[in-house]
Write an enzyme that holds these catalytic residues in place. Sequence first.
Site, PDB file in Angstrom:
ATOM      1  CE  LYS A  63      -4.385   1.156   2.219  1.00 28.62           C
ATOM      2  NZ  LYS A  63      -5.166   1.003   3.457  1.00 28.62           N
TER       3      LYS A  63
HETATM    4  O1  G3P Z   1      -7.901   1.975   5.061  1.00 24.21           O
HETATM    5  C1  G3P Z   1      -8.274   3.190   4.577  1.00 24.21           C
HETATM    6  C2  G3P Z   1      -9.656   3.669   4.932  1.00 24.21           C
HETATM    7  O2  G3P Z   1     -10.620   2.721   4.734  1.00 24.21           O
HETATM    8  C3  G3P Z   1      -9.755   4.534   6.144  1.00 24.21           C
HETATM    9  O3  G3P Z   1     -11.061   4.778   6.549  1.00 24.21           O
HETATM   10  O4  G3P Z   1     -12.663   5.472   8.275  1.00 24.21           O
HETATM   11  O5  G3P Z   1     -10.246   6.080   8.533  1.00 24.21           O
HETATM   12  O6  G3P Z   1     -11.671   7.203   6.823  1.00 24.21           O
HETATM   13  P1  G3P Z   1     -11.424   5.964   7.603  1.00 24.21           P
END
Ligand code: G3P
Length: 216
Positions: A83
């Site tokens: 990633k």
């Molecule tokens: O892994 C990346 C992503 O899904 C993060 O989500 O909830 O931290 O905006 P969030």
Amino acid sequence: MRFFIDTADIAEIRKLDEYGMVDGVTTNPSLVAKSGRNFIDTIKEITGFVKGPVSAEVIATDAAQMIEEGKKLAAIAPNVTVKLPLTWEGLKACRSFAEQGIMTNVTLCFSAAQALLAAKAGATFISPFVGRLDDIGHQGMGLISEIRRIYDNYRYPTQILVASVRHTNHILEAAAIGADVATLPPAVVWQMAKHALTDKGLETFLADWAKTGQKI
Ligand code: G3P
């Protein structure tokens, strides 16, 4: 639509795996910090039972270091997906991994222009963050439609991995648009099966069945 699980919590992944809901896993530095566990050990353990792509994120910000870190991560298991952040350095590292046949997930995507660059850099997955766009008053799902149209126009093989998912509607809209994958926090997956009419209907069926005095 494939479901990846957006967590570094192994117990949660195992629970959902029992229901066949785990097509892959995504982690990020914040999720690893939340788990309180060693990053490399966690990725090793997840790849021990999840056969689909498992995203592990680099920490470096320059391409050469990202490539070093990514190679270490990719050596853990063949299904590790490196990633990388959507920066010029991340795109450079992405191109290098594409040439080496190593899967990549380009993350922190907030615009169609960024997604187009990731496809050109040979990304396996692009991660547009719909929830974080919604949070600032933008249309996260509008971005998914836009990327879908652009990728289809040029038949880019980069897969759209909808990230920062907050609720069931995000998943349904992403599925209707034709996103390839959604990465889901476990709580959002559990919520999907819930319906008051299902609970009420089952209660009635069981009560009526009890009246028959029969057994199966
Ligand atoms: O892994 C990346 C992503 O899904 C993060 O989500 O909830 O931290 O905006 P969030």
